[in-house]
Design a protein around this motif. Sequence first.
Motif, PDB file in Angstrom:
ATOM      1  N   GLU A   1      -3.321  -4.634  -5.664  1.00 10.86           N
ATOM      2  CA  GLU A   1      -4.477  -4.694  -4.723  1.00 10.86           C
ATOM      3  C   GLU A   1      -4.685  -3.662  -3.875  1.00 10.86           C
ATOM      4  O   GLU A   1      -5.801  -3.321  -3.601  1.00 10.86           O
ATOM      5  CB  GLU A   1      -4.452  -6.087  -3.954  1.00 10.86           C
ATOM      6  CG  GLU A   1      -5.570  -6.686  -3.139  1.00 10.86           C
ATOM      7  CD  GLU A   1      -5.525  -5.775  -1.927  1.00 10.86           C
ATOM      8  OE1 GLU A   1      -6.583  -6.136  -1.266  1.00 10.86           O
ATOM      9  OE2 GLU A   1      -4.473  -5.300  -1.403  1.00 10.86           O
ATOM     10  N   ASP A   2      -3.621  -3.147  -3.407  1.00 13.20           N
ATOM     11  CA  ASP A   2      -3.856  -2.276  -2.266  1.00 13.20           C
ATOM     12  C   ASP A   2      -3.704  -0.609  -2.945  1.00 13.20           C
ATOM     13  O   ASP A   2      -3.235   0.056  -2.288  1.00 13.20           O
ATOM     14  CB  ASP A   2      -2.706  -2.429  -1.284  1.00 13.20           C
ATOM     15  CG  ASP A   2      -3.244  -2.995   0.101  1.00 13.20           C
ATOM     16  OD1 ASP A   2      -4.406  -2.448   0.339  1.00 13.20           O
ATOM     17  OD2 ASP A   2      -2.674  -3.550   0.955  1.00 13.20           O
TER      18      ASP A   2
ATOM     19  N   ARG B   1       0.819  -1.235   0.134  1.00 16.29           N
ATOM     20  CA  ARG B   1      -0.015  -0.007   0.043  1.00 16.29           C
ATOM     21  C   ARG B   1       0.846   1.246  -0.021  1.00 16.29           C
ATOM     22  O   ARG B   1       2.000   1.471   1.004  1.00 16.29           O
ATOM     23  CB  ARG B   1      -0.804   0.085   1.112  1.00 16.29           C
ATOM     24  CG  ARG B   1      -1.760   1.118   1.143  1.00 16.29           C
ATOM     25  CD  ARG B   1      -3.134   0.826   1.871  1.00 16.29           C
ATOM     26  NE  ARG B   1      -4.284   2.059   1.817  1.00 16.29           N
ATOM     27  CZ  ARG B   1      -4.964   2.437   0.963  1.00 16.29           C
ATOM     28  NH1 ARG B   1      -4.923   1.743  -0.380  1.00 16.29           N
ATOM     29  NH2 ARG B   1      -5.899   3.259   0.997  1.00 16.29           N
TER      30      ARG B   1
ATOM     31  N   TRP C   1      -2.544  -3.184  10.301  1.00 21.36           N
ATOM     32  CA  TRP C   1      -2.974  -3.090   9.033  1.00 21.36           C
ATOM     33  C   TRP C   1      -2.893  -1.441   8.518  1.00 21.36           C
ATOM     34  O   TRP C   1      -3.577  -0.692   8.998  1.00 21.36           O
ATOM     35  CB  TRP C   1      -4.562  -3.278   9.056  1.00 21.36           C
ATOM     36  CG  TRP C   1      -5.248  -3.364   7.649  1.00 21.36           C
ATOM     37  CD1 TRP C   1      -4.863  -4.100   6.514  1.00 21.36           C
ATOM     38  CD2 TRP C   1      -6.180  -2.359   7.505  1.00 21.36           C
ATOM     39  NE1 TRP C   1      -5.699  -3.673   5.592  1.00 21.36           N
ATOM     40  CE2 TRP C   1      -6.514  -2.625   5.857  1.00 21.36           C
ATOM     41  CE3 TRP C   1      -6.925  -1.336   8.015  1.00 21.36           C
ATOM     42  CZ2 TRP C   1      -7.527  -1.925   5.299  1.00 21.36           C
ATOM     43  CZ3 TRP C   1      -7.801  -0.722   7.451  1.00 21.36           C
ATOM     44  CH2 TRP C   1      -8.142  -0.833   6.065  1.00 21.36           C
ATOM     45  N   HIS C   2      -2.167  -1.453   7.325  1.00 26.37           N
ATOM     46  CA  HIS C   2      -1.918   0.003   6.707  1.00 26.37           C
ATOM     47  C   HIS C   2      -1.533   0.839   7.679  1.00 26.37           C
ATOM     48  O   HIS C   2      -1.754   2.271   7.667  1.00 26.37           O
ATOM     49  CB  HIS C   2      -3.446   0.449   6.170  1.00 26.37           C
ATOM     50  CG  HIS C   2      -3.781  -0.353   5.189  1.00 26.37           C
ATOM     51  ND1 HIS C   2      -5.123   0.018   4.547  1.00 26.37           N
ATOM     52  CD2 HIS C   2      -3.397  -1.382   4.370  1.00 26.37           C
ATOM     53  CE1 HIS C   2      -5.370  -0.861   3.354  1.00 26.37           C
ATOM     54  NE2 HIS C   2      -4.305  -1.887   3.451  1.00 26.37           N
TER      55      HIS C   2
ATOM     56  N   ASP D   1       0.684  -7.553   4.813  1.00 25.92           N
ATOM     57  CA  ASP D   1      -0.258  -7.074   3.928  1.00 25.92           C
ATOM     58  C   ASP D   1       0.340  -7.168   2.534  1.00 25.92           C
ATOM     59  O   ASP D   1       0.437  -6.038   1.818  1.00 25.92           O
ATOM     60  CB  ASP D   1      -1.115  -5.805   4.268  1.00 25.92           C
ATOM     61  CG  ASP D   1      -2.018  -5.400   3.430  1.00 25.92           C
ATOM     62  OD1 ASP D   1      -2.614  -6.390   2.498  1.00 25.92           O
ATOM     63  OD2 ASP D   1      -2.680  -4.109   3.548  1.00 25.92           O
TER      64      ASP D   1
HETATM   65 ZN    ZN Z   1      -3.989  -3.450   2.466  1.00 23.71          ZN
END
Ligand code: ZN
Length: 328
Positions: A177-178, A124, A299-300, A145
Motif C-alpha cells: 500500500e505504502d 513504508r 505519519w511516515h 501505519d
Molecule cells: Zn503510509
Amino acid sequence: MNRIIYSILCSVMACCLISCGGKKSGSETAPNDTVQVPAFNADSAMVSIEAQCAFGPRTLGSKAHSDCAQYIEDAFSALGCEVQRQEADFTLYNGQRHKGCNIIASYKPELKERILICSHWDSRPWADNDPDPANHHTPVVAANDGASGVGVMIEIARVMSTVASAVGVDFICFDAEDAGVPEWETSFNGDEQSTWCLGSQYWAEHPHRSDFRFGILLDMVGGKGATFYKELISQRYASSVVTLVWEAAKEAGYSSLFADQDGGAITDDHLPLNRVADIPTIDIVPFYPNMEHSFGPTWHTVNDTPQNIDPNTLKAVGQTLLQVIYTY
Ligand code: ZN
Ligand code: AHN
C-alpha cells in the motif's frame, strides 16, 4: 454444600441464558439491549502489533517482510481461519519490480452472508515526512501505519473463534500500500495515485471471491488522539456502510472518536475495491483537522513505533467492528 452447588449452577445457567439470548430477532419483543457483543481486548491487539514491529520494517524484499507474512498467516490459521497467500509481482514508481503477497484469512468460508475487513500490512520504505531530513530514506516501523489494522483484525478473529457469529468475515492484509512516490522524488512524472495501494489494486483485479455485502478498511487505527471523520470516497461509494458503522460506534459507546463530520478524500486501499471490484467499502482512517497532512504526528516518520500506539484507539475501533459483526 448443596446450596453452594445450587448457586453455582444458577450462575452457570444465567451465563448461558445471557450468551445464548443475544440475537437481534427483528421482532418488537426483542429490544436491542439483549444483544451481547463480546469484548475486544486491546492488549491482545497490542501484542500482535509489537510482534509485527519486532521483525523490523516490512518493506518489499526484506527478511522482515517474509518473516512477518509467515507470522500473520500462522496467527490467523491458529484461530481457525482458512488462510491463503496471494502472490503478486509489483512494479514500483521507479520501475523496480518486487514479489509480494496479500494474505487472505477466511472465517467460516461456507457462510453465505459475508463482510470484508482489510488493512495493509507493509511498511513504508521511506520516512519521507519525518521532521528530520536525515531520516527521509529510513524505512518506517509502521506500528500505526500498517501493524495496527492487522493487529485489530487478528484480535477480531480471536474473538470470533470463541463466540460464533451469524456473518462470515474475510480478512485481507494488503501488501505494498505504502510504496507510493516518495516526497523527495523530483523526477517522477507519471500518475502518482496509481503508485500507491499495489496489493489492493492486484486483489481487485483478481479477487478470491467477491460476494461481500460490504467492506471496511482499517488504516492507522491506533494513533494517540485519533478521531475518525467520515472519509469522502467512503461516503461517495458506500454511504449506507458509513452510516451503519458510525451507528455501531455510537451503540458501542465510542461516538466521541467517530465524529459526525466530513473528513478528506483519501487515496487508499478502498479505492480499487469500490471502483474495480465493485464492493462498497469504507475507510476508517484518522483525520487530524489541525495538521497539514491530516494523518497524525507520526505519519511516515521514524516515530511510528509501538510506544506511540494508544490501546484506547484500538479498542474504540475494534469494539465498533465487533458491534457491526455481532448485530449483523
Ligand atoms: Zn503510509
Ligand atoms: C495519500 O497520501 C493521499 N494517501 C496515502 C494513504 C496512506 C498512506 N495511508 C497510509 N499510508
